[in-house]
Design an enzyme around this catalytic site. Sequence first.
Site, PDB file in Angstrom:
ATOM      1  N   ASP A  11       0.801  -1.224   0.000  1.00 53.45           N
ATOM      2  CA  ASP A  11       0.000   0.000   0.000  1.00 53.45           C
ATOM      3  C   ASP A  11       0.836   1.277   0.000  1.00 53.45           C
ATOM      4  O   ASP A  11       0.411   2.322   0.509  1.00 53.45           O
ATOM      5  CB  ASP A  11      -0.968   0.022   1.211  1.00 53.45           C
ATOM      6  CG  ASP A  11      -1.886  -1.168   1.218  1.00 53.45           C
ATOM      7  OD1 ASP A  11      -2.217  -1.662   0.130  1.00 53.45           O
ATOM      8  OD2 ASP A  11      -2.274  -1.603   2.315  1.00 53.45           O
ATOM      9  N   LYS A  14       1.784   2.160  -5.143  1.00 57.11           N
ATOM     10  CA  LYS A  14       2.315   1.609  -6.399  1.00 57.11           C
ATOM     11  C   LYS A  14       1.391   1.901  -7.578  1.00 57.11           C
ATOM     12  O   LYS A  14       1.841   2.299  -8.650  1.00 57.11           O
ATOM     13  CB  LYS A  14       2.515   0.082  -6.254  1.00 57.11           C
ATOM     14  CG  LYS A  14       3.501  -0.297  -5.158  1.00 57.11           C
ATOM     15  CD  LYS A  14       3.592  -1.798  -4.960  1.00 57.11           C
ATOM     16  CE  LYS A  14       2.353  -2.405  -4.327  1.00 57.11           C
ATOM     17  NZ  LYS A  14       2.107  -2.025  -2.925  1.00 57.11           N
ATOM     18  N   GLY A  38      -4.568  -4.206  -3.777  1.00 59.92           N
ATOM     19  CA  GLY A  38      -5.550  -3.162  -4.072  1.00 59.92           C
ATOM     20  C   GLY A  38      -4.760  -1.928  -4.458  1.00 59.92           C
ATOM     21  O   GLY A  38      -4.105  -1.325  -3.615  1.00 59.92           O
ATOM     22  N   HIS A  39      -4.746  -1.612  -5.746  1.00 59.47           N
ATOM     23  CA  HIS A  39      -3.921  -0.507  -6.241  1.00 59.47           C
ATOM     24  C   HIS A  39      -4.833   0.644  -6.677  1.00 59.47           C
ATOM     25  O   HIS A  39      -5.623   0.496  -7.603  1.00 59.47           O
ATOM     26  CB  HIS A  39      -3.034  -0.981  -7.403  1.00 59.47           C
ATOM     27  CG  HIS A  39      -1.999  -1.986  -6.977  1.00 59.47           C
ATOM     28  ND1 HIS A  39      -1.075  -2.528  -7.831  1.00 59.47           N
ATOM     29  CD2 HIS A  39      -1.736  -2.530  -5.749  1.00 59.47           C
ATOM     30  CE1 HIS A  39      -0.293  -3.365  -7.152  1.00 59.47           C
ATOM     31  NE2 HIS A  39      -0.686  -3.387  -5.901  1.00 59.47           N
ATOM     32  N   GLN A 221       1.975  -6.068  -3.143  1.00 55.91           N
ATOM     33  CA  GLN A 221       2.441  -6.198  -1.752  1.00 55.91           C
ATOM     34  C   GLN A 221       3.742  -5.386  -1.589  1.00 55.91           C
ATOM     35  O   GLN A 221       3.938  -4.428  -2.287  1.00 55.91           O
ATOM     36  CB  GLN A 221       2.630  -7.667  -1.344  1.00 55.91           C
ATOM     37  CG  GLN A 221       1.332  -8.456  -1.204  1.00 55.91           C
ATOM     38  CD  GLN A 221       0.712  -8.860  -2.527  1.00 55.91           C
ATOM     39  OE1 GLN A 221       1.341  -9.490  -3.356  1.00 55.91           O
ATOM     40  NE2 GLN A 221      -0.546  -8.510  -2.752  1.00 55.91           N
TER      41      GLN A 221
HETATM   42  P1  GDP Z   1      -0.767   0.360  -3.531  1.00 60.15           P
HETATM   43  O1  GDP Z   1      -1.353  -0.917  -3.046  1.00 60.15           O
HETATM   44  O2  GDP Z   1       0.702   0.440  -3.309  1.00 60.15           O
HETATM   45  O3  GDP Z   1      -1.116   0.698  -4.952  1.00 60.15           O
HETATM   46  O4  GDP Z   1      -1.399   1.497  -2.625  1.00 60.15           O
HETATM   47  P2  GDP Z   1      -2.953   1.625  -2.195  1.00 60.15           P
HETATM   48  O5  GDP Z   1      -3.718   2.121  -3.345  1.00 60.15           O
HETATM   49  O6  GDP Z   1      -3.433   0.416  -1.507  1.00 60.15           O
HETATM   50  O7  GDP Z   1      -2.848   2.706  -1.042  1.00 60.15           O
HETATM   51  C1  GDP Z   1      -2.314   3.977  -1.259  1.00 60.15           C
HETATM   52  C2  GDP Z   1      -3.386   5.017  -0.889  1.00 60.15           C
HETATM   53  O8  GDP Z   1      -2.780   6.288  -0.773  1.00 60.15           O
HETATM   54  C3  GDP Z   1      -4.451   5.181  -1.968  1.00 60.15           C
HETATM   55  O9  GDP Z   1      -5.662   5.513  -1.356  1.00 60.15           O
HETATM   56  C4  GDP Z   1      -3.932   6.346  -2.810  1.00 60.15           C
HETATM   57  O10 GDP Z   1      -4.962   7.048  -3.458  1.00 60.15           O
HETATM   58  C5  GDP Z   1      -3.294   7.191  -1.730  1.00 60.15           C
HETATM   59  N1  GDP Z   1      -2.131   7.985  -2.164  1.00 60.15           N
HETATM   60  C6  GDP Z   1      -1.158   7.667  -3.063  1.00 60.15           C
HETATM   61  N2  GDP Z   1      -0.205   8.629  -3.062  1.00 60.15           N
HETATM   62  C7  GDP Z   1      -0.578   9.549  -2.155  1.00 60.15           C
HETATM   63  C8  GDP Z   1       0.009  10.765  -1.686  1.00 60.15           C
HETATM   64  O11 GDP Z   1       1.095  11.182  -2.083  1.00 60.15           O
HETATM   65  N3  GDP Z   1      -0.676  11.442  -0.710  1.00 60.15           N
HETATM   66  C9  GDP Z   1      -1.865  11.005  -0.207  1.00 60.15           C
HETATM   67  N4  GDP Z   1      -2.443  11.724   0.734  1.00 60.15           N
HETATM   68  N5  GDP Z   1      -2.439   9.864  -0.627  1.00 60.15           N
HETATM   69  C10 GDP Z   1      -1.793   9.148  -1.575  1.00 60.15           C
HETATM   70  P1  IMO Z   2      -0.899  -4.159  -2.221  1.00 57.69           P
HETATM   71  O1  IMO Z   2      -0.447  -4.710  -3.556  1.00 57.69           O
HETATM   72  C1  IMO Z   2      -0.955  -4.558   2.102  1.00 57.69           C
HETATM   73  C2  IMO Z   2      -1.026  -8.606   3.749  1.00 57.69           C
HETATM   74  C3  IMO Z   2      -2.276  -9.054   4.464  1.00 57.69           C
HETATM   75  C4  IMO Z   2      -1.690 -10.044   5.451  1.00 57.69           C
HETATM   76  C5  IMO Z   2      -0.574 -10.699   4.645  1.00 57.69           C
HETATM   77  C6  IMO Z   2      -0.961 -12.021   3.998  1.00 57.69           C
HETATM   78  O2  IMO Z   2      -2.199  -3.447  -2.299  1.00 57.69           O
HETATM   79  O3  IMO Z   2       0.191  -3.370  -1.596  1.00 57.69           O
HETATM   80  P2  IMO Z   2      -2.523 -12.726   1.972  1.00 57.69           P
HETATM   81  O4  IMO Z   2      -3.924 -12.340   1.624  1.00 57.69           O
HETATM   82  O5  IMO Z   2      -1.529 -12.372   0.919  1.00 57.69           O
HETATM   83  O6  IMO Z   2      -2.411 -14.145   2.418  1.00 57.69           O
HETATM   84  O7  IMO Z   2      -2.172 -11.855   3.282  1.00 57.69           O
HETATM   85  O8  IMO Z   2      -0.214  -9.763   3.645  1.00 57.69           O
HETATM   86  N1  IMO Z   2      -1.249  -8.101   2.367  1.00 57.69           N
HETATM   87  C7  IMO Z   2      -1.182  -6.821   2.023  1.00 57.69           C
HETATM   88  N2  IMO Z   2      -1.000  -5.719   2.774  1.00 57.69           N
HETATM   89  N3  IMO Z   2      -1.065  -4.440   0.764  1.00 57.69           N
HETATM   90  C8  IMO Z   2      -1.226  -5.529  -0.009  1.00 57.69           C
HETATM   91  O9  IMO Z   2      -1.197  -5.483  -1.352  1.00 57.69           O
HETATM   92  C9  IMO Z   2      -1.335  -6.788   0.622  1.00 57.69           C
HETATM   93  N4  IMO Z   2      -1.525  -8.058   0.175  1.00 57.69           N
HETATM   94  C10 IMO Z   2      -1.452  -8.851   1.262  1.00 57.69           C
HETATM   95  O10 IMO Z   2      -2.918  -7.981   5.099  1.00 57.69           O
HETATM   96  O11 IMO Z   2      -1.107  -9.357   6.520  1.00 57.69           O
HETATM   97 MG    MG Z   3      -2.892  -1.600  -1.788  1.00 55.35          MG
END
Ligand code: GDP
Ligand code: IMO
Ligand code: MG
Length: 421
Positions: A11, A14, A38-39, A221
Amino acid sequence: MDVLLGLQWGDEGKGKIVDVLAPDYELVARFQGGPNAGHTLEFDGIKHVLHQIPSGIFRSQILNIIGNGVVLDPIVLQKEIGGLAKFSIDYRKNLLISKKATIIIPTHKLLDAALEQSKGEKKIGSTLKGIGPTYQDKIGRLALRVGDILSPDFKEKYQALVEKHKTTLSFYNHPLDQLEEMEVQFFEAIEFFKTLNLIDSEYVVNQALAAEKKILAEGAQGSLLDIDFGSYPFVTSSSTMTAGACTGLGVAPSRIGEVFGIFKAYCTRVGSGPFPTELFDQTGEEMRKEGNEFGSTTGRPRRCGWLDLPALKYSIMINGVTQLFMMKADVLNIFEEIEVCTHYELPNGEQIDQLTFEVSNMDVKPIYKKMKGWNCSLEDVRSYDEFPEELKAYVSYLESELNVPIKLVSVGPDRVQTILR
Ligand code: GDP
Ligand code: IMO
Ligand code: MG
């Protein structure tokens, strides 16, 4: 091929950055993970979360590949593609799926739940998408792969695997009442799946490389969730690092170019497991609120804490990171003082800055360096020159510690809130 990876516990942002960089590439490819990811992407007032589809999908000229290293849930994929309808994306042309990717079947999800329940207090906090059991079957040489759905005996192969799973599920006393309904959805999704562009992606990727086309591999991840180097057993079941991009796409290590390492200006973790800099106080609460730190896949609150330099150095080392991207700097706007963990203090008083086997298995005390915060909004900042001095000092300090340039700073979720240096 360039690789973009999360250096923390996932998270990091990416999805946003793949979408920002995508116009420089002809191909974007996912190489591991599955619907546990979840991207999030934000542009033109739209917010969209992708789980299995690569984050280049919103750029019409780019081919998006789901590689052999991915575990794919057909039901989730059908829903995800349905969610793209309003964007008029030509997914039959722009989305290519490896026939060697592994399929998540309904009983994998039941097994995930059964295994988690059996762990009680020691549960991993899995997303319950069936990731662990599916990779287990892949390594155990039992799994079904995307190419299998085209074979006339797919149903028999499916049934044989389900029977094996049922034995384990009955061992755990896990109820099967949802299974029938899940199977109806599954086979409906399989029919849809057959109409998609299923390919031998290693040929497509290597032919693109031979033609000097640019490819971006999108990690899911983060390195601290890696099956080998993460905080085992509180990890995911795939190789989340640069090396995983080679096996997950069929690309030789010598073809890797830049490795973009993404980190938040602080840390978060969702699920169980060690997190040395976790904050349990008001500061942690404020970080979660300001950063909207709730899971993109499960909605769970993310645990929050200060930046952890020993962990970041470790991730940079194992991935060969060549450029760093710092995300969510704006979330720290609210703090007058910012802390950064430089070392861990062991129970015997010794201070170290390495993530050794022992450190990952004991309670360590983080040692912090305190820095002055910038304490102002970054909302309208569009260039590095406009950064407050304290933020510039934070970036310079991290660069000097990490020995890798921070080439991008993100100051908000939207595409435009991205500052290149
Ligand atoms: P990913 O899994 O690495 O793609 O990241 P996620 O989408 O799960 O979580 C990142 C969260 O931070 C999302 O809700 C994005 O919209 C938000 N986000 C990304 N970059 C920034 C930033 O620079 N500032 C803020 N406030 N939010 C951001
Ligand atoms: P993105 O790509 C954050 C965490 C879960 C749990 C552990 C194992 O959005 O960054 P799993 O379902 O893979 O067996 O869970 O890994 N986890 C993540 N945490 N971002 C993710 O993906 C994750 N995918 C799995 O919360 O602790
Ligand atoms: Mg994510």
